[in-house]
Design a protein around this motif. Structure first.
Motif, PDB file in Angstrom:
ATOM      1  N   LEU A 101       0.829  -1.208   0.000  1.00 36.59           N
ATOM      2  CA  LEU A 101       0.000   0.000   0.000  1.00 36.59           C
ATOM      3  C   LEU A 101       0.864   1.260   0.000  1.00 36.59           C
ATOM      4  O   LEU A 101       0.508   2.257  -0.646  1.00 36.59           O
ATOM      5  N   ASP A 102       2.000   1.230   0.686  1.00 34.42           N
ATOM      6  CA  ASP A 102       2.928   2.362   0.659  1.00 34.42           C
ATOM      7  C   ASP A 102       3.444   2.602  -0.759  1.00 34.42           C
ATOM      8  O   ASP A 102       3.582   3.743  -1.197  1.00 34.42           O
ATOM      9  N   ILE A 103       3.740   1.522  -1.468  1.00 31.11           N
ATOM     10  CA  ILE A 103       4.216   1.640  -2.847  1.00 31.11           C
ATOM     11  C   ILE A 103       3.138   2.261  -3.727  1.00 31.11           C
ATOM     12  O   ILE A 103       3.406   3.171  -4.507  1.00 31.11           O
ATOM     13  N   LEU A 104       1.913   1.772  -3.619  1.00 30.71           N
ATOM     14  CA  LEU A 104       0.821   2.282  -4.458  1.00 30.71           C
ATOM     15  C   LEU A 104       0.487   3.740  -4.128  1.00 30.71           C
ATOM     16  O   LEU A 104       0.173   4.529  -5.009  1.00 30.71           O
ATOM     17  N   ASN A 105       0.493   4.081  -2.846  1.00 35.00           N
ATOM     18  CA  ASN A 105       0.333   5.464  -2.398  1.00 35.00           C
ATOM     19  C   ASN A 105      -1.028   6.079  -2.764  1.00 35.00           C
ATOM     20  O   ASN A 105      -1.097   7.200  -3.239  1.00 35.00           O
ATOM     21  N   PHE A 106      -2.094   5.331  -2.549  1.00 31.89           N
ATOM     22  CA  PHE A 106      -3.448   5.847  -2.753  1.00 31.89           C
ATOM     23  C   PHE A 106      -4.163   5.901  -1.411  1.00 31.89           C
ATOM     24  O   PHE A 106      -3.894   5.097  -0.522  1.00 31.89           O
ATOM     25  N   ASN A 107      -5.113   6.817  -1.292  1.00 29.32           N
ATOM     26  CA  ASN A 107      -5.956   6.913  -0.098  1.00 29.32           C
ATOM     27  C   ASN A 107      -7.233   6.113  -0.316  1.00 29.32           C
ATOM     28  O   ASN A 107      -7.604   5.827  -1.447  1.00 29.32           O
ATOM     29  N   ASP A 108      -7.913   5.806   0.762  1.00 29.04           N
ATOM     30  CA  ASP A 108      -9.231   5.162   0.734  1.00 29.04           C
ATOM     31  C   ASP A 108      -9.211   3.855  -0.055  1.00 29.04           C
ATOM     32  O   ASP A 108     -10.003   3.655  -0.967  1.00 29.04           O
ATOM     33  N   THR A 109      -8.269   2.990   0.287  1.00 28.64           N
ATOM     34  CA  THR A 109      -8.131   1.703  -0.408  1.00 28.64           C
ATOM     35  C   THR A 109      -8.779   0.581   0.391  1.00 28.64           C
ATOM     36  O   THR A 109      -8.840   0.630   1.620  1.00 28.64           O
ATOM     37  N   ARG A 110      -9.250  -0.412  -0.356  1.00 30.39           N
ATOM     38  CA  ARG A 110      -9.761  -1.641   0.246  1.00 30.39           C
ATOM     39  C   ARG A 110      -9.080  -2.789  -0.482  1.00 30.39           C
ATOM     40  O   ARG A 110      -9.228  -2.945  -1.693  1.00 30.39           O
ATOM     41  N   VAL A 111      -8.332  -3.585   0.261  1.00 23.84           N
ATOM     42  CA  VAL A 111      -7.616  -4.709  -0.342  1.00 23.84           C
ATOM     43  C   VAL A 111      -8.621  -5.801  -0.696  1.00 23.84           C
ATOM     44  O   VAL A 111      -9.361  -6.283   0.154  1.00 23.84           O
ATOM     45  N   GLN A 112      -8.634  -6.183  -1.981  1.00 23.43           N
ATOM     46  CA  GLN A 112      -9.519  -7.248  -2.442  1.00 23.43           C
ATOM     47  C   GLN A 112      -8.786  -8.583  -2.477  1.00 23.43           C
ATOM     48  O   GLN A 112      -9.404  -9.629  -2.313  1.00 23.43           O
ATOM     49  N   HIS A 113      -7.476  -8.538  -2.735  1.00 26.85           N
ATOM     50  CA  HIS A 113      -6.681  -9.766  -2.790  1.00 26.85           C
ATOM     51  C   HIS A 113      -5.227  -9.417  -2.501  1.00 26.85           C
ATOM     52  O   HIS A 113      -4.733  -8.384  -2.952  1.00 26.85           O
ATOM     53  N   LEU A 114      -4.570 -10.278  -1.750  1.00 30.32           N
ATOM     54  CA  LEU A 114      -3.155 -10.099  -1.435  1.00 30.32           C
ATOM     55  C   LEU A 114      -2.508 -11.461  -1.324  1.00 30.32           C
ATOM     56  O   LEU A 114      -2.999 -12.342  -0.613  1.00 30.32           O
ATOM     57  N   ASP A 115      -1.422 -11.662  -2.050  1.00 36.16           N
ATOM     58  CA  ASP A 115      -0.608 -12.860  -1.878  1.00 36.16           C
ATOM     59  C   ASP A 115       0.858 -12.474  -2.090  1.00 36.16           C
ATOM     60  O   ASP A 115       1.168 -11.285  -2.177  1.00 36.16           O
ATOM     61  N   ILE A 116       1.738 -13.441  -2.165  1.00 32.82           N
ATOM     62  CA  ILE A 116       3.165 -13.118  -2.241  1.00 32.82           C
ATOM     63  C   ILE A 116       3.612 -12.713  -3.647  1.00 32.82           C
ATOM     64  O   ILE A 116       4.784 -12.415  -3.850  1.00 32.82           O
ATOM     65  N   GLU A 117       2.671 -12.628  -4.592  1.00 37.32           N
ATOM     66  CA  GLU A 117       3.022 -12.203  -5.951  1.00 37.32           C
ATOM     67  C   GLU A 117       2.268 -10.969  -6.429  1.00 37.32           C
ATOM     68  O   GLU A 117       2.709 -10.321  -7.372  1.00 37.32           O
ATOM     69  N   HIS A 118       1.121 -10.666  -5.832  1.00 37.46           N
ATOM     70  CA  HIS A 118       0.394  -9.465  -6.259  1.00 37.46           C
ATOM     71  C   HIS A 118      -0.628  -9.016  -5.222  1.00 37.46           C
ATOM     72  O   HIS A 118      -0.990  -9.750  -4.327  1.00 37.46           O
ATOM     73  N   ILE A 119      -1.039  -7.767  -5.413  1.00 35.97           N
ATOM     74  CA  ILE A 119      -2.088  -7.189  -4.584  1.00 35.97           C
ATOM     75  C   ILE A 119      -3.100  -6.537  -5.524  1.00 35.97           C
ATOM     76  O   ILE A 119      -2.729  -6.000  -6.569  1.00 35.97           O
ATOM     77  N   GLU A 120      -4.370  -6.631  -5.153  1.00 34.25           N
ATOM     78  CA  GLU A 120      -5.432  -5.952  -5.882  1.00 34.25           C
ATOM     79  C   GLU A 120      -6.223  -5.140  -4.875  1.00 34.25           C
ATOM     80  O   GLU A 120      -6.662  -5.673  -3.849  1.00 34.25           O
ATOM     81  N   VAL A 121      -6.378  -3.850  -5.165  1.00 28.60           N
ATOM     82  CA  VAL A 121      -7.111  -2.965  -4.270  1.00 28.60           C
ATOM     83  C   VAL A 121      -8.163  -2.196  -5.051  1.00 28.60           C
ATOM     84  O   VAL A 121      -8.024  -1.962  -6.247  1.00 28.60           O
ATOM     85  N   ARG A 122      -9.233  -1.827  -4.359  1.00 29.49           N
ATOM     86  CA  ARG A 122     -10.234  -0.917  -4.904  1.00 29.49           C
ATOM     87  C   ARG A 122     -10.011   0.414  -4.207  1.00 29.49           C
ATOM     88  O   ARG A 122      -9.911   0.469  -2.980  1.00 29.49           O
TER      89      ARG A 122
END
Length: 149
Positions: free
Chosen positions: A74-95
């Motif tokens: 999330l620090d890398i992406l640097n967006f506010n008001d995020t909701r993590v939809q998926h997280l694993d050791i290869e990728h993250i998906e946020v809304r």
């Protein structure tokens, strides 16, 4: 024996909280970014980041949990008001809510944005177009688009 166990745990934890200094600009701590895709949907976005993590860290993430990995991503992406939809050791998906400005009548503006690292491959998808960028830390100019009716 107890001191050996404490020592091992301290070494493992220190690997997770290592400073964010790295050799490559696409690297943050133990995470190396491969690509980021921003799919714009009206004023919101679904953002996917693919990355690799240092060898050996995957085991620590599985052992100690994903909270440090999540925070660093999330620090890398640097967006506010995020909701993590998926997280694993290869990728993250946020809304991300309200990432774009609503100008009315189905028109939106995705403003300039700065990532926490250099992104080797950035793709921004709107309902009308796909824009690709290479080796960018910042999306400097913003982008206007229209929502699907």
């Amino acid at each position: 024996m107890k001191w050996v166990t404490v020592g091992i745990v301290l070494v493992l934890v220190s690997a997770l909280v290592a400073p964010a200094f790295a050799a490559g600009e696409e690297r943050y701590s133990y995470i190396t970014v491969k690509d980021v895709t921003v799919q714009l949907e009206k004023e919101d976005a679904v953002i996917t980041m693919n990355y690799t993590i240092d060898s050996g860290i995957g085991f620590l993430v599985l052992l100690l949990g994903k909270s440090d990995l999540k925070q660093k991503a999330l620090d890398i992406l640097n967006f506010n008001d995020t909701r993590v939809q998926h997280l694993d050791i290869e990728h993250i998906e946020v809304r991300v809510k309200n990432v774009s400005d609503d100008y009315g009548q189905g028109s939106y503006w995705f403003p300039a944005h700065r990532f926490g690292v250099v992104v080797p491959s950035l793709t921004i998808i709107t309902p009308q177009d796909v824009k690709s960028y290479e080796n960018v830390r910042e999306f400097p100019d913003g982008l206007g688009y229209f929502a699907k009716p």
